[in-house]
Design a protein around this motif. Structure first.
Motif, PDB file in Angstrom:
ATOM      1  N   TYR A   7       0.871  -1.171   0.000  1.00  0.00           N
ATOM      2  CA  TYR A   7       0.000   0.000   0.000  1.00  0.00           C
ATOM      3  C   TYR A   7       0.902   1.213   0.000  1.00  0.00           C
ATOM      4  O   TYR A   7       1.704   1.391   0.907  1.00  0.00           O
ATOM      5  N   ASP A  16      -3.343   0.751  -3.665  1.00  0.00           N
ATOM      6  CA  ASP A  16      -3.109  -0.673  -3.417  1.00  0.00           C
ATOM      7  C   ASP A  16      -2.325  -1.247  -4.585  1.00  0.00           C
ATOM      8  O   ASP A  16      -2.708  -1.068  -5.731  1.00  0.00           O
ATOM      9  N   ARG A  37      -5.923   1.256  -7.701  1.00  0.00           N
ATOM     10  CA  ARG A  37      -5.290  -0.053  -7.541  1.00  0.00           C
ATOM     11  C   ARG A  37      -4.377  -0.326  -8.722  1.00  0.00           C
ATOM     12  O   ARG A  37      -4.692   0.003  -9.846  1.00  0.00           O
TER      13      ARG A  37
END
Ligand SMILES: [Zn+2]
Length: 241
Positions: A7, A16, A37
């Protein structure tokens, strides 16, 4: 096959990262709040991924602004037939105009808005906007009381607020946790995940290995819950590394 994850915080945006056996770096920006992400090739390290993200920051910011604008505007007419979410399920809105007290009810697969004919769209929206935090306020206490003894950490106080980019936040010194009101639209498993995530931050502020180990110990399925919370991608772009 093992999957490594990280992270990262890039210019204030939490990202992420999952490392996989892939050739290209994939960046996805997800509704409703613009969660970022990344799927990255295994040969990259966190610093190289961070650098790639910094280079794509203008694009990431544009996607986030677009998603947040869409989120503010979507489903805002407050008329019968509209879809609205509560606790992870989709409900059809039914507007019933009648005298008396305005209120909201869940009835089967319907979300029923009892209003008076004179109530403006704005007032109907405000009625539903107040209904969500009330539901969330009822649902939150169960999770901290369940998890406090298991995790050995105390939540001194919690509140609900509107947040643009986070599902939860916390003050580690005071043990105060804040929840995003949008959690009332998500599955209860997601709320519980955010409760445990924020409580784990009272033990460990970062998202490094210690944090992941804590989460794995407390809630082995936290990754699935997180993915469920972050929905399907709206925007997706692929770059060669
Ligand atoms: Zn966190």
């Amino acid at each position: 096959m093992s999957t490594a994850s990280a992270y990262l915080t890039v210019r204030g945006i939490g990202v992420d990262v999952v490392y996989k056996d892939i050739k290209n770096l994939h960046i996805g920006v997800y509704p409703p709040v613009g969660r970022v992400r990344v799927a990255a090739p295994r040969q990259l390290d966190d610093e190289q991924v961070r650098l790639a993200l910094v280079q794509r920051l203008p694009w990431i910011k544009r996607q986030r602004e677009r998603l947040q604008a869409a989120e503010r505007q979507s489903g805002r007419e407050m008329v019968t037939g509209e879809s609205h979410y509560a606790w992870g399920s989709c409900y059809r809105l039914r507007v019933v105009e009648r005298g008396g007290h305005s209120h909201v009810e869940l009835d089967g697969d319907r979300l029923v808005l009892y209003v008076s004919a004179e109530d403006s769209t704005e007032r109907r929206r405000a009625l539903l906007d107040r209904w969500y935090p009330t539901r969330l306020r009822e649902a939150v206490p169960a999770a901290p009381s369940k998890w406090q003894p298991k995790m050995g950490v105390q939540v001194s106080r919690w509140s609900i607020r509107r947040m643009k980019t986070k599902w939860g936040s916390r003050n580690r010194e005071t043990g105060h946790i804040w929840f995003n009101v949008e959690l009332a639209k998500k599955h209860p498993d997601s709320l519980e995940y955010i409760v445990v995530h924020e409580m784990a931050h009272l033990l460990e502020p970062g998202h490094g290995r210690r944090f992941t180990t804590l989460m794995d110990g407390f809630m082995p399925d936290w990754r699935a819950r997180r993915d469920q919370l972050n929905d399907a991608p709206l925007a997706h772009e692929v770059w060669a590394v």
